[in-house]
Enzyme design. Structure first.
Site, PDB file in Angstrom:
ATOM      1  CG  ASP A 159      -1.704  -1.308   1.317  1.00 43.06           C
ATOM      2  OD1 ASP A 159      -2.440  -1.610   0.375  1.00 43.06           O
ATOM      3  OD2 ASP A 159      -1.543  -2.044   2.310  1.00 43.06           O
ATOM      4  CG  HIS A 187      -3.108  -5.339   3.254  1.00 42.61           C
ATOM      5  ND1 HIS A 187      -2.768  -4.385   2.317  1.00 42.61           N
ATOM      6  CD2 HIS A 187      -3.323  -6.479   2.565  1.00 42.61           C
ATOM      7  CE1 HIS A 187      -2.770  -4.940   1.111  1.00 42.61           C
ATOM      8  NE2 HIS A 187      -3.116  -6.206   1.235  1.00 42.61           N
TER       9      HIS A 187
END
Length: 333
Positions: A159, A187
């Site tokens: 990310d 996540h």
């Protein structure tokens, strides 16, 4: 050349491992002088595919790779390992509820936690990649009480890499000139990609990303949403989930953990919360960290405004719910 270290990769016959194993074996992670013995773990139905992966690793003729140990036995896979990439997990299938996914993964990460506890080195560095990664890391740690909780982390580096790359394109600079983008939380789609503390080098001047882009609503709406949904966008385009980029992120995460971060740079890692920034304790939550001597510390003293606080609360709540569901399964042992 140093003595070889043993490194395990689970889900070793899968898509992510296919890219990751090459990165590890050629020295991207542990260094150009560190010899390796790779342990490859997968389930029995994948044993034939695993043999093909072993053949390919041999055919790469990699000078650092001293031995490859393919296995379906966790006792063999985790024996004396110094680093573990836990890539294998039960994927979410269509129609599957989150609690069913968590229950399936508790079984996997319980077995791996117990094997780490029994067979791995006590200073083993464990990176959980398989989703739901944060809660899988928590479960794994729960079943490995003799290994410090600080040694269990989950991956939000993918990310972070996505967010850095996005900003680099937006301000038209090389990705290396963007630093200190933070991923907070899980996540998942509740993660909070935060550019408030990020900088970009424009020409020879380091500027805050907020100043460089000069569009607060973009950075707090579109940017956040694009990064949160990037994984789904890759699946829609590729018809499979991120693999090459996930492998690169796992490589980056462990490389920094092993070798340290440079001064003034921090990276995002999901670690067991100590209550920093008002995050509930004892969930695995992504924070900005600095790393020295193979030990991470959460970066302290960053300004978290009301907007950011609201985002941290949403992702914290999701992780508390996941923890509760996973621990309910654990308590049925």
């Amino acid at each position: 050349m140093s003595e070889p270290i043993r490194v395990v990769v689970t889900g070793a016959a899968g898509q992510i491992a296919y890219s990751l194993l090459y990165m590890i074996a050629k020295g991207d992670v542990f260094g150009a002088d560190q010899t390796l013995i790779l342990h490859l773990l997968d389930i029995v139905p994948m044993a034939g595919v695993l043999e093909g992966v072993v053949m390919e690793l041999a055919d790469c003729a990699l000078p650092l790779l001293r031995q490859v140990v393919p296995t379906t036995d966790p006792a063999v896979a985790f024996k004396d390992v110094s680093a573990a990439f836990l890539v294998g997990a039960m994927p979410r299938k269509e129609g599957m509820e989150r609690k069913d996914l968590l229950a399936s993964n508790v079984t996997i990460f319980k077995a791996q936690g117990e094997a780490l506890d029994k067979y791995a080195k006590k200073d083993v560095k464990v990176l959980v990649v398989g989703n739901p990664a944060n809660t899988n890391a928590l479960v794994c740690s729960h079943y490995a009480p003799s290994i410090p909780r600080e040694n269990f982390t989950a991956m939000t580096r993918l990310d972070q890499n996505r967010a850095r790359a996005h900003i680099a394109v937006k301000v038209n600079v090389p990705v290396d000139d963007v630093k200190n983008v933070i991923i907070w939380g899980n996540h998942s789609a509740t993660q909070f990609p935060d550019a408030k503390h990020a900088t970009a080098k424009i020409g020879l001047v380091e500027k805050s990303v907020y100043d460089a882009i000069n569009n607060q609503s973009y950075l707090e709406e579109d940017f956040v949403s694009i990064i949160q949904k990037r994984g789904a966008a890759v699946i829609a385009a590729r018809k499979m989930s991120s693999a090459m980029s996930a492998a690169k992120a796992a490589s980056d995460h462990m490389k920094d953990w092993w070798n340290g971060t440079s001064p003034g740079n921090f990276v995002s890692m999901a670690v067991v919360s100590d209550g920093s920034y008002g995050v509930p304790k004892d969930i695995v939550f992504s924070f900005p960290v600095e790393i020295k001597n193979k030990e991470w510390t959460i970066v302290q003293g960053l300004d978290v405004d009301e907007f950011a606080r609201s985002k941290l609360e949403v992702t914290s709540q999701e992780l508390l719910e996941e923890k509760e569901e996973a621990m309910a399964v654990c308590s049925q042992d």
